[in-house]
Design an enzyme around this catalytic site. Structure first.
Site, PDB file in Angstrom:
ATOM      1  N   HIS A   1      -1.470   1.093   6.907  1.00 52.69           N
ATOM      2  CA  HIS A   1      -1.903   2.192   7.771  1.00 52.69           C
ATOM      3  C   HIS A   1      -2.970   1.704   8.729  1.00 52.69           C
ATOM      4  CE1 HIS A   1      -5.531   2.250   5.279  1.00 52.69           C
ATOM      5  NE2 HIS A   1      -4.703   2.126   4.249  1.00 52.69           N
TER       6      HIS A   1
ATOM      7  N   GLU B   1       0.086   4.565   1.969  1.00 50.67           N
ATOM      8  CA  GLU B   1       0.006   5.514   3.074  1.00 50.67           C
ATOM      9  C   GLU B   1       1.088   5.292   4.129  1.00 50.67           C
ATOM     10  OE1 GLU B   1      -4.120   5.396   1.286  1.00 50.67           O
ATOM     11  OE2 GLU B   1      -2.544   3.934   1.751  1.00 50.67           O
TER      12      GLU B   1
ATOM     13  N   ASP C   1       0.864  -1.185   0.000  1.00 51.75           N
ATOM     14  CA  ASP C   1       0.000   0.000   0.000  1.00 51.75           C
ATOM     15  C   ASP C   1       0.898   1.232   0.000  1.00 51.75           C
ATOM     16  OD1 ASP C   1      -2.332   1.460  -0.029  1.00 51.75           O
ATOM     17  OD2 ASP C   1      -3.082   0.746   1.899  1.00 51.75           O
TER      18      ASP C   1
ATOM     19  N   HIS D   1      -2.500   0.108  -3.947  1.00 53.13           N
ATOM     20  CA  HIS D   1      -3.016   1.443  -3.619  1.00 53.13           C
ATOM     21  C   HIS D   1      -3.785   2.032  -4.790  1.00 53.13           C
ATOM     22  CE1 HIS D   1      -3.265   5.474  -1.948  1.00 53.13           C
ATOM     23  NE2 HIS D   1      -2.780   5.947  -3.087  1.00 53.13           N
TER      24      HIS D   1
ATOM     25  N   GLU E   1      -7.828  -2.386   7.099  1.00 56.32           N
ATOM     26  CA  GLU E   1      -7.349  -3.107   5.926  1.00 56.32           C
ATOM     27  C   GLU E   1      -6.363  -4.202   6.316  1.00 56.32           C
ATOM     28  OE1 GLU E   1      -6.027  -0.353   2.863  1.00 56.32           O
ATOM     29  OE2 GLU E   1      -7.730   0.967   3.327  1.00 56.32           O
TER      30      GLU E   1
ATOM     31  N   HIS F   1      -7.608   5.071   7.525  1.00 54.48           N
ATOM     32  CA  HIS F   1      -8.925   4.857   6.916  1.00 54.48           C
ATOM     33  C   HIS F   1      -9.113   3.359   6.734  1.00 54.48           C
ATOM     34  CE1 HIS F   1      -6.305   4.687   3.369  1.00 54.48           C
ATOM     35  NE2 HIS F   1      -7.269   3.957   2.794  1.00 54.48           N
TER      36      HIS F   1
END
Length: 275
Positions: A105, A10, A8, A61, A134, A116
């Site tokens: 994240h 972030e 990902d 992502h 996630e 998020h």
């Protein structure tokens, strides 16, 4: 040793706000792509040195076209582009010895850099009644394939979230969260060293880290921000809608079915207007 890397953005080294991760408007997006590729390469190099013989890198992502293919380590294969039935976990199956989550994240509603859960429409996500982000959802998918998630990289708070779900998991902390869009970042050299050290430790300890098991079948439940989103998600056949909490749930023992249904629910919910 066959290794799956879900990467990902972030939680990548040096990334602190949306200017690094938004392909359309991010003034630092090209730099973010390079940072993402650098983190992936650090892990790949250490994994190869530790005996990995096959490495699949899943760009995970946004549109999933972020990693710089021409600069990725030549011994790894890149899965890029979308849509994918299993999104961030596409390509994983029972043949893998281990998985690592790079640049992850924290979940929605808690502190952490760019926290998020999947989409801005989700207030909370649950697996068998346990709140997850996630990281937790994807670890549960890996668990259905009996594949252990042995390492995560990102800020200090995703490290904490991961350790609460998977005892013994190795954590490469590349930044310390100051706020949702600020962090104290390790230097490029220090971040690379942390990623490589934790990769080597994790691969030397695979047998001690169990897959994230939640029983079978799994129930995924998503609490949405408003009723319109929940109503749209509940269009998916087989779902159950709890009107009092704007929560829609679905149960299955099939990891591909779980991911496809979750994505369908999110896509429908994201199209609901909010007044």
């Amino acid at each position: 040793m066959k290794l799956f890397l879900s990467v990902d953005m972030e939680g990548i080294s040096g990334i602190v706000d949306t200017s690094y991760i938004n392909p359309d408007s991010g003034v630092n997006y090209q730099r973010g792509r390079q940072f993402m590729t650098d983190d992936a390469n650090a892990v790949i190099e250490a994994a190869l040195a530790s005996g990995a013989t096959e490495i699949i890198v899943a760009d995970s992502h946004n549109t999933m076209n972020n990693i710089l293919w021409e600069k990725l380590h030549p011994k790894a294969r890149l899965l890029a582009g979308s849509p994918r039935d299993c999104s961030m976990m596409q390509g994983l199956d029972e043949s893998f010895d281990a998985a690592m989550f790079i640049g992850y994240h924290t979940r929605q509603g808690v502190p952490g850099v760019l926290s998020h859960t999947m989409s801005g429409v989700v207030r909370n996500m649950y697996i068998n009644g346990r709140v997850v982000g996630e990281f937790g959802f994807n670890a549960a998918i890996a668990g259905l394939y009996n594949v252990p998630v042995i390492m995560v990289s990102g800020d200090n708070l995703i490290a904490q979230e991961a350790r609460e779900l998977i005892p013994g998991i190795h954590t490469a902390i590349v930044k310390e969260a100051v706020s949702r869009t600020a962090a104290i970042c390790l230097s490029r050299e220090e971040a690379t060293a942390a990623l490589q050290e934790q990769t080597k430790l994790a691969l030397g300890n695979v047998s001690a880290i169990a897959p994230f098991q939640n029983g079978s079948p799994l129930e995924v439940a998503m609490e949405f921000s408003h009723a319109g989103q929940a109503e749209m998600a509940a269009i998916v056949p087989g779902t159950r809608y709890e009107t009092a909490t704007n929560t829609v749930s679905y149960s299955t023992a099939d990891p591909k079915d779980m991911y496809k249904t979750m994505r369908a629910m999110l896509n429908l919910a994201s199209g609901a207007e909010f007044f």
